[in-house]
Write an enzyme that holds these catalytic residues in place. Structure first.
Site, PDB file in Angstrom:
ATOM      1  N   SER A  21      -0.333   1.511  16.319  1.00 19.84           N
ATOM      2  CA  SER A  21      -1.250   2.730  16.342  1.00 19.84           C
ATOM      3  C   SER A  21      -2.394   2.412  15.265  1.00 19.84           C
ATOM      4  O   SER A  21      -3.424   2.765  15.501  1.00 19.84           O
ATOM      5  CB  SER A  21      -0.397   4.087  15.942  1.00 19.84           C
ATOM      6  OG  SER A  21      -0.216   4.318  14.619  1.00 19.84           O
ATOM      7  N   ASN A  22      -1.869   1.830  14.038  1.00 22.77           N
ATOM      8  CA  ASN A  22      -3.014   1.567  13.078  1.00 22.77           C
ATOM      9  C   ASN A  22      -4.126   0.489  13.641  1.00 22.77           C
ATOM     10  O   ASN A  22      -5.263   0.320  13.556  1.00 22.77           O
ATOM     11  CB  ASN A  22      -2.645   0.911  11.805  1.00 22.77           C
ATOM     12  CG  ASN A  22      -2.279   1.861  10.857  1.00 22.77           C
ATOM     13  OD1 ASN A  22      -3.135   2.790  10.233  1.00 22.77           O
ATOM     14  ND2 ASN A  22      -0.876   2.362  10.570  1.00 22.77           N
ATOM     15  N   MET A  95       5.903  -6.420   9.532  1.00 19.72           N
ATOM     16  CA  MET A  95       7.177  -6.199   8.741  1.00 19.72           C
ATOM     17  C   MET A  95       7.866  -7.472   8.428  1.00 19.72           C
ATOM     18  O   MET A  95       9.115  -7.517   7.770  1.00 19.72           O
ATOM     19  CB  MET A  95       8.165  -5.235   9.550  1.00 19.72           C
ATOM     20  CG  MET A  95       7.764  -3.925  10.014  1.00 19.72           C
ATOM     21  SD  MET A  95       6.981  -2.906   8.605  1.00 19.72           S
ATOM     22  CE  MET A  95       8.278  -2.033   8.179  1.00 19.72           C
ATOM     23  N   ILE A  97       7.468 -10.637   5.499  1.00 20.52           N
ATOM     24  CA  ILE A  97       6.806 -10.755   4.145  1.00 20.52           C
ATOM     25  C   ILE A  97       6.050 -12.341   4.129  1.00 20.52           C
ATOM     26  O   ILE A  97       7.001 -13.301   4.382  1.00 20.52           O
ATOM     27  CB  ILE A  97       7.754 -10.940   2.992  1.00 20.52           C
ATOM     28  CG1 ILE A  97       8.264  -9.337   3.021  1.00 20.52           C
ATOM     29  CG2 ILE A  97       7.304 -11.241   1.491  1.00 20.52           C
ATOM     30  CD1 ILE A  97       9.350  -8.978   1.942  1.00 20.52           C
ATOM     31  N   ASN A 112      -3.406  -4.541   3.367  1.00 24.94           N
ATOM     32  CA  ASN A 112      -2.202  -3.927   3.813  1.00 24.94           C
ATOM     33  C   ASN A 112      -2.274  -2.353   3.741  1.00 24.94           C
ATOM     34  O   ASN A 112      -2.817  -1.767   2.841  1.00 24.94           O
ATOM     35  CB  ASN A 112      -0.852  -4.472   3.046  1.00 24.94           C
ATOM     36  CG  ASN A 112       0.342  -3.707   3.823  1.00 24.94           C
ATOM     37  OD1 ASN A 112       0.375  -3.540   4.926  1.00 24.94           O
ATOM     38  ND2 ASN A 112       1.338  -3.336   2.999  1.00 24.94           N
ATOM     39  N   HIS A 114       0.277   1.053   3.540  1.00 23.56           N
ATOM     40  CA  HIS A 114       1.683   1.228   3.161  1.00 23.56           C
ATOM     41  C   HIS A 114       1.898   2.928   3.229  1.00 23.56           C
ATOM     42  O   HIS A 114       0.849   3.572   2.755  1.00 23.56           O
ATOM     43  CB  HIS A 114       1.907   0.673   1.839  1.00 23.56           C
ATOM     44  CG  HIS A 114       3.394   0.824   1.508  1.00 23.56           C
ATOM     45  ND1 HIS A 114       4.650   0.164   2.004  1.00 23.56           N
ATOM     46  CD2 HIS A 114       4.122   1.761   0.712  1.00 23.56           C
ATOM     47  CE1 HIS A 114       5.679   0.641   1.516  1.00 23.56           C
ATOM     48  NE2 HIS A 114       5.352   1.300   0.595  1.00 23.56           N
ATOM     49  N   ASP A 150       4.080  -5.125  -2.087  1.00 21.55           N
ATOM     50  CA  ASP A 150       3.325  -3.827  -2.176  1.00 21.55           C
ATOM     51  C   ASP A 150       2.877  -3.525  -3.447  1.00 21.55           C
ATOM     52  O   ASP A 150       2.769  -2.320  -4.006  1.00 21.55           O
ATOM     53  CB  ASP A 150       4.438  -2.551  -1.824  1.00 21.55           C
ATOM     54  CG  ASP A 150       4.805  -2.838  -0.294  1.00 21.55           C
ATOM     55  OD1 ASP A 150       4.094  -3.303   0.709  1.00 21.55           O
ATOM     56  OD2 ASP A 150       5.795  -2.311   0.100  1.00 21.55           O
ATOM     57  N   GLU A 179      -3.192   7.654   8.088  1.00 17.87           N
ATOM     58  CA  GLU A 179      -3.414   6.388   7.871  1.00 17.87           C
ATOM     59  C   GLU A 179      -4.723   5.870   8.916  1.00 17.87           C
ATOM     60  O   GLU A 179      -5.301   4.763   8.230  1.00 17.87           O
ATOM     61  CB  GLU A 179      -2.223   5.376   8.404  1.00 17.87           C
ATOM     62  CG  GLU A 179      -1.129   5.610   7.454  1.00 17.87           C
ATOM     63  CD  GLU A 179       0.257   4.852   7.765  1.00 17.87           C
ATOM     64  OE1 GLU A 179       0.235   3.539   8.344  1.00 17.87           O
ATOM     65  OE2 GLU A 179       1.249   5.302   7.370  1.00 17.87           O
TER      66      GLU A 179
HETATM   67  C1  GAR Z   1       2.704   2.517   9.468  1.00 20.99           C
HETATM   68  O1  GAR Z   1       3.289   3.838   9.035  1.00 20.99           O
HETATM   69  C2  GAR Z   1       2.639   1.504   8.238  1.00 20.99           C
HETATM   70  O2  GAR Z   1       2.067   2.049   6.957  1.00 20.99           O
HETATM   71  C3  GAR Z   1       3.899   0.942   8.119  1.00 20.99           C
HETATM   72  O3  GAR Z   1       4.554   0.911   9.386  1.00 20.99           O
HETATM   73  C4  GAR Z   1       3.940   1.825  10.306  1.00 20.99           C
HETATM   74  C5  GAR Z   1       3.431   1.024  11.444  1.00 20.99           C
HETATM   75  O4  GAR Z   1       2.762   1.962  12.403  1.00 20.99           O
HETATM   76  N1  GAR Z   1       3.864  -0.200   7.294  1.00 20.99           N
HETATM   77  C6  GAR Z   1       4.807  -0.506   6.467  1.00 20.99           C
HETATM   78  O5  GAR Z   1       5.854  -0.015   6.307  1.00 20.99           O
HETATM   79  C7  GAR Z   1       4.551  -1.966   5.836  1.00 20.99           C
HETATM   80  N2  GAR Z   1       5.454  -2.106   4.733  1.00 20.99           N
HETATM   81  P1  GAR Z   1       1.923   1.660  13.489  1.00 20.99           P
HETATM   82  O6  GAR Z   1       2.651   0.346  14.159  1.00 20.99           O
HETATM   83  O7  GAR Z   1       1.754   2.287  14.512  1.00 20.99           O
HETATM   84  O8  GAR Z   1       0.388   0.911  12.866  1.00 20.99           O
END
Ligand code: GAR
Length: 193
Positions: A21-22, A95, A97, A112, A114, A150, A179
């Site tokens: 979604s991001n 996800m 590193i 990134n 978070h 992070d 976000e």
């Molecule tokens: C988001 O909430 C992002 O901040 C988090 O995963 C989700 C991804 O959502 N990222 C982390 O936890 C990184 N450590 P998305 O796939 O819908 O963008």
């Protein structure tokens, strides 16, 4: 941020692992006049990532790399990024590193997002931990990536109030909504630093 490839806008790769979604919000942003970036390629460590659908919809290149052998994969990835003249990387729900060596090659050019108010709740299960600790607020952070998880310099944060009846799912949804607005704003800020 300094441009070096001679392109008008900064050629960017977005790394994902899941829903994307991001990624979607970044693609939409990248198509606006105010965007300093174009999204040239999407990298996923997961062939089933739902976010990969957006590459089809918006006609963006994609590469799926399994990261089982991190060294080998990252070397491959560096070649792919170089071939595509990529100057900046946005991690968006990625996800895995990245190694010190990889990060060094893109020093100061990896961002990134978070889902917590860093430096609180680095790593996984951020919402669960915030709720368990009876936090009144949580939120999201866009930061530069360095070689500690992070822990890179914070670019922008958005605070979100935790309600009395908050659940992990409702908090995740609330934060995700923020976000999508925060990441584009943080990118604009980076180009004005
Ligand atoms: C988001 O909430 C992002 O901040 C988090 O995963 C989700 C991804 O959502 N990222 C982390 O936890 C990184 N450590 P998305 O796939 O819908 O963008």
């Amino acid at each position: 941020m300094v441009l070096s490839t001679g392109y008008n806008k900064t050629r960017t790769a977005v790394f994902i692992s899941g829903t994307g979604s991001n990624l979607k919000s970044l693609i939409k942003f990248s198509k606006t006049n105010k965007s300093p970036i174009t999204i040239e390629i999407v990298i996923s460590n997961n062939s089933k990532a739902k976010g990969l659908d957006y590459t089809k919809k918006y006609n963006i290149k994609k590469k799926v790399l399994d990261f089982k052998n991190k060294n080998l994969t990252e070397n491959n990835l560096l070649i792919i990024l170089k071939t595509n003249n990529i100057e900046m990387i946005c991690l968006a729900g990625f996800m895995k590193i990245l190694s010190k060596n990889f990060i060094k090659k893109f020093k100061g050019k990896i961002l990134n997002i978070h889902p917590s108010l860093l430096p609180k709740y680095k790593g996984l299960n951020t919402h669960k931990r915030a709720l368990n600790n009876k936090e009144k607020y949580s939120g999201c952070t866009v930061h530069f990536v360095n070689d500690r998880l992070d822990s890179g310099k914070i670019i922008m944060q958005k605070k979100v109030k935790i309600s009395k009846k908050e659940t992990e799912a409702s908090l995740a949804k609330k934060i995700l909504f923020q976000e999508h607005k925060l990441y584009p704003k943080a990118i604009i800020k980076v180009f004005n630093l």
